[in-house]
Design a protein around this motif. Structure first.
Motif, PDB file in Angstrom:
ATOM      1  N   LEU A  89       0.974  -1.360   0.062  1.00 48.38           N
ATOM      2  CA  LEU A  89       0.022   0.172   0.003  1.00 48.38           C
ATOM      3  C   LEU A  89       0.908   1.282   0.014  1.00 48.38           C
ATOM      4  N   GLU A  90       0.586   2.209  -0.839  1.00 45.70           N
ATOM      5  CA  GLU A  90       1.233   3.580  -0.774  1.00 45.70           C
ATOM      6  C   GLU A  90       0.139   4.361   0.076  1.00 45.70           C
ATOM      7  N   VAL A  91       0.484   4.953   1.083  1.00 46.16           N
ATOM      8  CA  VAL A  91      -0.254   5.494   2.138  1.00 46.16           C
ATOM      9  C   VAL A  91      -0.035   6.962   1.895  1.00 46.16           C
ATOM     10  N   ILE A  92      -1.008   7.884   1.165  1.00 46.78           N
ATOM     11  CA  ILE A  92      -0.839   9.227   0.788  1.00 46.78           C
ATOM     12  C   ILE A  92      -1.651  10.299   1.673  1.00 46.78           C
ATOM     13  N   VAL A  93      -1.082  11.268   2.177  1.00 48.02           N
ATOM     14  CA  VAL A  93      -1.690  12.098   3.028  1.00 48.02           C
ATOM     15  C   VAL A  93      -1.421  13.701   2.360  1.00 48.02           C
ATOM     16  N   ARG A  94      -2.935  14.354   2.168  1.00 52.17           N
ATOM     17  CA  ARG A  94      -2.414  15.366   1.444  1.00 52.17           C
ATOM     18  C   ARG A  94      -3.188  16.749   2.395  1.00 52.17           C
ATOM     19  N   ASN A  95      -2.268  17.798   2.132  1.00 53.57           N
ATOM     20  CA  ASN A  95      -2.971  18.850   3.005  1.00 53.57           C
ATOM     21  C   ASN A  95      -3.453  20.008   2.048  1.00 53.57           C
ATOM     22  N   VAL A  96      -2.636  20.080   0.883  1.00 54.49           N
ATOM     23  CA  VAL A  96      -3.357  21.132  -0.017  1.00 54.49           C
ATOM     24  C   VAL A  96      -3.111  20.179  -1.632  1.00 54.49           C
ATOM     25  N   ALA A  97      -4.184  20.691  -2.530  1.00 55.61           N
ATOM     26  CA  ALA A  97      -4.199  20.007  -3.641  1.00 55.61           C
ATOM     27  C   ALA A  97      -2.976  20.078  -4.585  1.00 55.61           C
ATOM     28  N   ALA A  98      -2.484  19.094  -5.034  1.00 50.39           N
ATOM     29  CA  ALA A  98      -1.350  19.127  -6.038  1.00 50.39           C
ATOM     30  C   ALA A  98      -1.452  17.703  -6.856  1.00 50.39           C
ATOM     31  N   GLY A  99      -0.583  17.552  -7.717  1.00 48.79           N
ATOM     32  CA  GLY A  99      -0.292  16.318  -8.606  1.00 48.79           C
ATOM     33  C   GLY A  99      -1.487  15.532  -8.784  1.00 48.79           C
ATOM     34  N   SER A 100      -1.339  14.361  -8.735  1.00 50.48           N
ATOM     35  CA  SER A 100      -2.549  13.176  -9.266  1.00 50.48           C
ATOM     36  C   SER A 100      -4.074  13.639  -8.689  1.00 50.48           C
ATOM     37  N   PHE A 101      -3.923  14.382  -7.543  1.00 50.00           N
ATOM     38  CA  PHE A 101      -5.244  14.761  -6.820  1.00 50.00           C
ATOM     39  C   PHE A 101      -5.905  16.070  -7.585  1.00 50.00           C
ATOM     40  N   SER A 102      -5.100  16.892  -7.989  1.00 46.57           N
ATOM     41  CA  SER A 102      -5.589  18.148  -8.707  1.00 46.57           C
ATOM     42  C   SER A 102      -6.106  17.616 -10.206  1.00 46.57           C
ATOM     43  N   LYS A 103      -5.136  16.587 -10.708  1.00 51.20           N
ATOM     44  CA  LYS A 103      -5.524  16.239 -12.270  1.00 51.20           C
ATOM     45  C   LYS A 103      -6.905  15.515 -12.065  1.00 51.20           C
ATOM     46  N   TYR A 105      -9.355  15.559  -9.761  1.00 50.53           N
ATOM     47  CA  TYR A 105     -10.545  16.146  -9.332  1.00 50.53           C
ATOM     48  C   TYR A 105     -10.716  17.346 -10.103  1.00 50.53           C
ATOM     49  N   GLY A 106      -9.881  17.704 -10.633  1.00 48.39           N
ATOM     50  CA  GLY A 106      -9.863  19.161 -11.641  1.00 48.39           C
ATOM     51  C   GLY A 106      -9.806  20.416 -10.585  1.00 48.39           C
ATOM     52  N   VAL A 107      -8.984  20.088  -9.526  1.00 44.58           N
ATOM     53  CA  VAL A 107      -8.790  21.411  -8.779  1.00 44.58           C
ATOM     54  C   VAL A 107      -7.426  21.844  -8.916  1.00 44.58           C
ATOM     55  N   GLU A 108      -7.376  23.124  -8.774  1.00 42.21           N
ATOM     56  CA  GLU A 108      -6.171  23.797  -9.079  1.00 42.21           C
ATOM     57  C   GLU A 108      -5.185  23.464  -7.974  1.00 42.21           C
ATOM     58  N   GLU A 109      -3.757  23.438  -8.427  1.00 33.59           N
ATOM     59  CA  GLU A 109      -2.757  23.122  -7.459  1.00 33.59           C
ATOM     60  C   GLU A 109      -2.526  24.078  -6.491  1.00 33.59           C
ATOM     61  N   GLY A 110      -2.453  23.905  -5.337  1.00 33.82           N
ATOM     62  CA  GLY A 110      -2.127  24.962  -4.304  1.00 33.82           C
ATOM     63  C   GLY A 110      -3.540  25.340  -3.438  1.00 33.82           C
ATOM     64  N   ARG A 111      -4.515  24.787  -3.674  1.00 33.99           N
ATOM     65  CA  ARG A 111      -5.708  25.000  -2.859  1.00 33.99           C
ATOM     66  C   ARG A 111      -5.556  24.114  -1.841  1.00 33.99           C
ATOM     67  N   ILE A 174       2.917  19.951   1.551  1.00 40.64           N
ATOM     68  CA  ILE A 174       1.820  19.882   0.674  1.00 40.64           C
ATOM     69  C   ILE A 174       1.344  18.325   0.883  1.00 40.64           C
ATOM     70  N   ASP A 175       1.972  17.433   0.428  1.00 42.55           N
ATOM     71  CA  ASP A 175       1.328  16.001   0.602  1.00 42.55           C
ATOM     72  C   ASP A 175       2.695  14.971   0.707  1.00 42.55           C
ATOM     73  N   PHE A 176       2.503  13.945   1.103  1.00 44.01           N
ATOM     74  CA  PHE A 176       3.421  12.759   1.118  1.00 44.01           C
ATOM     75  C   PHE A 176       2.833  11.466   0.990  1.00 44.01           C
ATOM     76  N   LYS A 177       3.989  10.536   0.895  1.00 45.41           N
ATOM     77  CA  LYS A 177       3.446   8.971   0.502  1.00 45.41           C
ATOM     78  C   LYS A 177       4.553   8.258   1.600  1.00 45.41           C
ATOM     79  N   ILE A 178       3.769   7.434   2.384  1.00 44.95           N
ATOM     80  CA  ILE A 178       4.408   6.483   3.348  1.00 44.95           C
ATOM     81  C   ILE A 178       4.139   5.132   3.128  1.00 44.95           C
ATOM     82  N   GLU A 179       4.994   4.254   3.786  1.00 44.00           N
ATOM     83  CA  GLU A 179       4.665   2.824   3.540  1.00 44.00           C
ATOM     84  C   GLU A 179       4.960   2.012   4.720  1.00 44.00           C
TER      85      GLU A 179
END
Ligand code: TMP
Ligand code: ASP
Length: 236
Positions: A89-103, A105-111, A174-179
């Protein structure tokens, strides 16, 4: 502690057995890949940065009550770790929209997201690490229910810690991935926490200070990795 047989070579690290079956040595490489290995390159001294930074962060996380694989830093590129079996599992936590999340859900990076957002990917290169939810994880027995609960709890503890940790170095997390892995049947944090696995934006300039410089051809990749390590070593 000596390196014995190589157990595994990943995109960024090699893992070696030792004469203690409960311990491995991780050796960090300078190789960089992106987009599921489609883009390949080298970032000089990245292995040193990621190894040293991960050791600093994991040691402090242990003090905060997050169990990790860290035993001790052995050299600039090597760390002695507990011999975990990595959960896929790649466990990802996001605080600000960026990367694949932005793409996606169509949300601007930095929100700024109104609350930290946890997501999972199924670690499987052939499938391109697809997004997966809690029910999928349980249905496929990728983790047991109590393991999943712990993973969620630890992921948010790591987020709370890292936000403060990086702010001391004028970096916004902004975000990170842990395992995570299993050791003696227990869930512990494994792998690495580094500019390869976090998005870090300079607090003052908003400049990207992480692997997006490589992914997006932004230049000054090596210098940025060095700068992040220098800030973190100064402030921790
Ligand atoms: P993403 O926006 O591309 O999904 O990335 C989210 C976070 O996960 C970001 O901090 C980079 C990190 N990440 C990895 O560590 N490994 C990977 O293979 C990918 C795709 C992202
Ligand atoms: N692990 C990803 C890969 O090679 C790289 C990334 O985007 O971080 O493909």
């Amino acid at each position: 502690m000596q390196k014995l047989e190589q157990l595994y070579e990943g995109k960024a690290k090699k893992v070696f057995k030792t004469d203690d079956p409960k311990l491995y040595i991780v050796d960090y490489k300078d190789d960089a890949t992106a987009f599921n290995g489609e883009k390949k390159g080298t970032i000089a001294s990245k292995g040193v940065v990621n190894n040293r930074m991960s050791a600093i962060i994991f040691a402090q996380l242990e003090e905060k009550g997050v169990p990790t694989h860290l035993v001790e830093l052995l050299s600039d590129r090597e760390t002695l770790v507990k011999a975990v079996k990595i959960l896929p599992l790649e466990v990802i936590v996001r605080n600000v929209a960026a990367g694949s999340f932005s793409k996606r859900y169509g949300v601007e990076e930095g929100r700024k997201l109104v609350k930290p957002c946890l997501e999972f990917s199924y670690k499987n290169d052939d499938l391109g690490d697809p997004l997966i939810n809690d029910d999928h994880i349980l249905a496929l027995e990728l983790a047991a229910p109590e393991q999943l609960d712990l993973i969620r709890k630890y992921a948010f503890m790591v987020n709370d810690f890292l936000i403060e940790f990086f702010l001391k170095s004028d970096l916004n997390l902004i975000d990170f991935k842990i395992e995570f892995g299993l050791f003696d049947g227990k869930v512990i944090l494994a792998d690495e926490i580094s500019p390869d696995t976090c998005r870090l934006w300079d607090v003052h300039t908003g400049e990207k200070m992480d692997k997006d410089r490589f992914r997006r051809d932004l230049g000054n990749v090596e210098e940025t990795y060095q700068e992040v390590l220098a800030r973190v070593e100064k402030n921790s």
